[in-house]
Design a protein around this motif. Structure first.
Motif: not given
Length: 192
Positions: A45-51
């Motif tokens: 859903l959010f491939p550009d989000a980082r942990e």
């Protein structure tokens, strides 16, 4: 908030996920059967989000979600939602659904009627099915006319509407909801 981030956190029903961006909350993922599946869905859903470590506003949302999933009351009305890319009708459905009180339910038709779109029952049900903001937008409080309360949106993981409603006390004595019709409280058995 800067950039897009996500984190996975513990709740009474399992490990949930949450993603955020500069404009607010992007989505909530209820637990899948295994944490790795929850993480995979967040990544899809959010491939550009980082942990990342959540900023204070998101940390407050996490605390509220965890409280609600323990059956406690929590006010999540001030959580900012990033509605970028959400169709305008869906955004209206989500905004209205946020006003349905804890422990109460409405039907898709009642929501459509309140939005002055009485012919849009199917559109309301489609919006609810695509709700990315689980718990924050309490789509589990919106049921089919017959009161069907099983699985919810794709982000519901392995949790059903029925379980979420029971955590909120829907169907308890004194509660006047459609849920009462589904699971009426059994009268006490006579002793003797």
């Amino acid at each position: 908030m800067s950039g897009r981030g996500y984190t996975v956190f513990d709740t009474a029903v399992g490990r949930c996920g949450i993603a955020w961006g500069e404009l607010g909350l992007l989505g909530v993922q209820l637990p899948e059967a295994r944490e790795i599946e929850t993480r995979r869905r967040l990544f899809r859903l959010f491939p550009d989000a980082r942990e990342l470590r959540p900023p204070p506003e998101i940390h407050s949302a996490i605390d509220g979600i965890a409280a609600l999933l323990r059956g406690k009351a929590a006010d999540l009305s001030d959580v900012r939602l990033d509605m970028t890319g959400i169709p305008p009708f869906n955004a209206r459905v989500y905004e209205f659904t946020r006003t349905i009180p804890r422990g109460e339910t409405m039907t898709y038709g009642e929501v459509a009627s309140r939005l002055r779109a009485s012919g849009a029952v199917h559109s309301v049900s489609q919006a609810i099915a695509k709700n990315p903001f689980m718990i924050i937008v309490p789509c589990h409080r919106v049921l089919e006319a017959g009161g069907y309360a099983d699985r919810i949106s794709a982000n519901s993981g392995s949790i059903s509407k029925r379980r979420l409603l029971s955590l909120e006390g829907a169907g308890s004595p004194g509660s006047k909801t459609l849920f009462d019709v589904l699971l009426p409280v059994a009268p006490p058995r006579p002793q003797g």
